[in-house]
Scaffold this active site. Structure first.
Site, PDB file in Angstrom:
ATOM      1  N   SER A 223       0.885  -1.137   0.044  1.00 50.57           N
ATOM      2  CA  SER A 223      -0.074  -0.104  -0.106  1.00 50.57           C
ATOM      3  C   SER A 223       0.804   1.154  -0.048  1.00 50.57           C
ATOM      4  O   SER A 223       2.000   1.049   0.555  1.00 50.57           O
ATOM      5  CB  SER A 223      -1.003   0.090   1.407  1.00 50.57           C
ATOM      6  OG  SER A 223      -1.429   1.281   1.350  1.00 50.57           O
TER       7      SER A 223
ATOM      8  N   TYR B 264      -1.583  -0.761  10.289  1.00 51.78           N
ATOM      9  CA  TYR B 264      -1.672  -1.009   8.957  1.00 51.78           C
ATOM     10  C   TYR B 264      -0.488  -0.534   8.179  1.00 51.78           C
ATOM     11  O   TYR B 264       0.274  -1.112   7.486  1.00 51.78           O
ATOM     12  CB  TYR B 264      -3.023  -0.555   8.232  1.00 51.78           C
ATOM     13  CG  TYR B 264      -2.967  -1.092   6.654  1.00 51.78           C
ATOM     14  CD1 TYR B 264      -3.179  -2.491   6.519  1.00 51.78           C
ATOM     15  CD2 TYR B 264      -2.787   0.057   5.734  1.00 51.78           C
ATOM     16  CE1 TYR B 264      -3.349  -2.753   5.080  1.00 51.78           C
ATOM     17  CE2 TYR B 264      -2.899  -0.491   4.544  1.00 51.78           C
ATOM     18  CZ  TYR B 264      -3.258  -1.885   4.226  1.00 51.78           C
ATOM     19  OH  TYR B 264      -3.220  -2.267   2.880  1.00 51.78           O
TER      20      TYR B 264
ATOM     21  N   LYS C 126       2.792  -2.470   6.516  1.00 49.12           N
ATOM     22  CA  LYS C 126       2.992  -2.515   4.962  1.00 49.12           C
ATOM     23  C   LYS C 126       4.550  -1.904   4.897  1.00 49.12           C
ATOM     24  O   LYS C 126       5.251  -2.368   3.903  1.00 49.12           O
ATOM     25  CB  LYS C 126       2.052  -1.686   4.391  1.00 49.12           C
ATOM     26  CG  LYS C 126       0.598  -2.311   4.140  1.00 49.12           C
ATOM     27  CD  LYS C 126       0.670  -3.835   3.526  1.00 49.12           C
ATOM     28  CE  LYS C 126      -0.569  -4.399   3.278  1.00 49.12           C
ATOM     29  NZ  LYS C 126      -0.442  -5.528   2.492  1.00 49.12           N
TER      30      LYS C 126
END
Length: 245
Positions: free
Chosen positions: A140, A163, A167
């Protein structure tokens, strides 16, 4: 016929990636936690005339499940040409960095980072048997440290600490893995599919699933003259498609 294993492939971007690779003549193994859902996904593909697909049960959070999937696939093929580490979770929102408990970090990292490492380790021997192996880690733009240090940071209205961290770790692993395999025929890259409308974000993203999957497919079918150790992100690098990490 080239072979590909896609984790988290029974729906959304993973499923559409399978569809597009099947259309390009690949034999696709759809990795799914729930085998019944995987088989249903395969049935949908076959109903569209895309016959070279099979479901494989694999839970990237479970080492024994990964080992079992490797054993099953090893009985079916002698070489794996493409591994697409697509399975991922967002975690619970919001994710303020000072209030989010460590247990939430551990849960998301288990899937988004440790799961990728475990799956890659398990299937690397089959990948080494391919003349042109490819590893694609679906990441991402939120995991880019560079983008979060310039004006693009303001683009993101939410900053999910868990998150983002998972990533960012995945991106770092991709760089390290590509460097380790630099003198081989491997191509190892990370792909940002973009902010896509999926169940993952309650269908709030502006991007479409077919477009997102096409970005993943582009990295999966790279020729030997293609790059390795790169971060593909059309959103953040529209001219070249390759973004700074």
């Amino acid at each position: 016929m080239k072979t590909v294993l896609i984790t988290g492939a029974n729906k959304s971007i993973g499923f559409e990636t399978a569809r597009q690779l099947l259309q390009q003549g690949y034999y696709v193994y759809l990795g799914c936690r729930n085998l019944a859902k995987g088989e249903e996904a395969v049935s949908r593909l076959k109903a569209d005339g895309l016959d070279h697909a099979e479901a494989i049960a694999i839970d990237v959070d479970n080492v024994e499940s990964i080992k079992a999937a490797r054993e099953i696939l090893g009985h079916k093929i002698q070489a794996l040409d493409v591994l697409i580490n697509n399975a991922g979770i967002a975690g619970s929102f919001p994710q303020p960095p000072l209030e989010t408990p460590v247990t939430e970090f551990k849960q998301v990292f288990e899937t988004n980072f440790f799961g990728v490492v475990s799956v890659t380790h398990a299937f690397i021997d089959l990948l080494r048997m391919s003349p042109e192996p490819r590893i694609i880690n679906v990441t991402s733009g939120l995991g880019s440290l560079t983008l979060h240090n310039d004006t693009n940071w303001k683009y993101y209205k939410i900053k999910p600490a868990v998150y983002i961290a998972s990533k960012a770790a995945l991106n770092a692993y991709t760089i390290s893995l590509a460097y380790e395999l630099r003198d081989t025929s491997f191509k190892v890259n990370a792909v940002d599919p973009g902010f896509t409308a999926t169940d993952f974000n309650h269908h709030t993203g502006p991007g479409t699933v077919p477009d997102a999957a096409a970005r993943v497919v582009k990295a999966a079918v790279l020729g030997q003259d293609g790059p390795t150790g790169q971060f593909y992100s059309d959103d953040n690098a529209p001219e070249t498609g390759i973004s700074p990490w």
